[in-house]
Design an enzyme around this catalytic site. Structure first.
Site, short mmCIF file in Angstrom:
data_model
loop_
_atom_site.label_atom_id
_atom_site.label_comp_id
_atom_site.label_asym_id
_atom_site.label_seq_id
_atom_site.Cartn_x
_atom_site.Cartn_y
_atom_site.Cartn_z
N PRO A 20 0.71 -1.27 0.13
CA PRO A 20 -0.01 0.08 0.01
C PRO A 20 0.69 1.35 0.05
CG PRO A 20 0.23 -0.75 2.17
CD PRO A 20 0.91 -1.82 1.24
N PHE A 22 2.54 4.29 1.69
CA PHE A 22 3.28 4.68 3.01
C PHE A 22 3.96 3.45 3.67
CE2 PHE A 22 -0.71 7.45 2.84
CZ PHE A 22 0.12 8.49 2.47
N GLY A 24 6.87 2.14 1.96
CA GLY A 24 8.45 2.37 1.89
C GLY A 24 8.68 1.59 0.73
N SER A 26 9.21 2.91 -2.35
CA SER A 26 10.13 3.82 -3.05
C SER A 26 11.39 3.59 -2.49
CB SER A 26 9.75 5.13 -3.38
OG SER A 26 8.83 5.38 -4.33
N ASP A 94 9.35 2.69 -11.36
CA ASP A 94 8.52 3.18 -9.97
C ASP A 94 6.83 3.29 -10.35
OD1 ASP A 94 8.33 3.52 -7.37
OD2 ASP A 94 8.59 5.54 -7.31
N GLU A 95 6.17 3.26 -9.37
CA GLU A 95 4.89 3.46 -9.60
C GLU A 95 4.43 2.99 -10.81
OE1 GLU A 95 3.20 4.89 -7.08
OE2 GLU A 95 4.76 5.90 -6.02
N HIS A 192 -10.28 -2.25 9.66
CA HIS A 192 -10.57 -0.86 9.53
C HIS A 192 -10.65 -0.22 8.21
CE1 HIS A 192 -9.18 -1.31 13.68
NE2 HIS A 192 -10.27 -0.49 14.04
#
Length: 217
Positions: A20, A22, A24, A26, A94-95, A192
């Site tokens: 997901p 956040f 890490g 990258s 990346d991405e 959650h």
């Protein structure tokens, strides 16, 4: 009779880093690239041009960065690699979830040609549905590293990105792709992660409701 060489490994494979926001991804990609520099290994970094959070670079949240070539169509990666003065031993993307599915064929072509391919990508969207690009790459990758973040509600492993609009979870019908950071997204665990408007088949909904009730008795 051919001699067996324990170190005679064929070059060319795919390494996928997923998870997901956040988590890490990258940071891990940049860590691997930094390690290559110590061994004087040539590499090129790419990113989809649609990722406008940074211009011509990939950045980690701990401040590290690397120059990246932006592409609109994945085939441009192959063109650039062919024209580069030094043929890269490693190609990093990346991405990758923002690219169309032809990125899968590009990764395969690079690996089949002897290039080691690092790919970092989100595995699921804010609806908790898989990005098909990442899912397909995972089928072909020789190595998969799945990272998690921390659920902002309970501190459990955060495995699903959640989009926020005015501090509230975005509706299921919201667009899948929306570039953003902490102002627009958070991370939750499976318990959650709630998306308003998401519809479940009746057998699934009935089971989840009745089973939770029976456990609490």
């Amino acid at each position: 009779m051919a001699k067996f060489n324990a170190f005679g490994k064929e070059k060319g494979w795919i390494e996928l880093i997923c998870g997901p926001m956040f988590a890490g991804k990258s940071e891990e990609l940049l860590r691997r690239l930094k390690r290559l520099e110590y061994a004087d290994v040539s590499y090129i970094v790419f990113k989809p041009i649609v990722d406008t959070r940074s211009k011509k670079e990939i950045k980690s949240r701990d401040g590290r960065s690397s120059y990246a070539i932006e592409f609109e169509h994945p085939y441009q990666i192959l063109d650039y690699v062919k024209k580069n003065i030094v043929l890269p031993q490693v190609v990093a993307i990346d991405e990758a979830q923002f690219a169309d599915t032809s990125i899968v064929d590009v990764c395969e072509a690079l690996a089949d040609s002897g290039v080691i391919v690092y790919v970092a990508a989100l595995d699921r969207d804010f609806k908790n549905e898989p990005f098909m690009v990442t899912a397909k790459i995972s089928c072909y990758a020789e190595h998969i590293t799945k990272l998690s973040a921390v659920c902002t509600e309970c501190g459990a492993p955060g495995t699903i990105s959640l989009r926020l609009i005015n501090g509230m979870p975005a509706h299921f019908d919201s667009p899948v792709v929306q570039i953003g950071n902490q102002e627009s997204y958070t991370v939750r665990c499976r318990h959650h992660h709630k998306v308003p408007g998401k519809v479940y088949d009746l057998p699934i909904k009935e089971f989840k409701t009745s089973y939770k009730k029976s456990i609490k008795k």
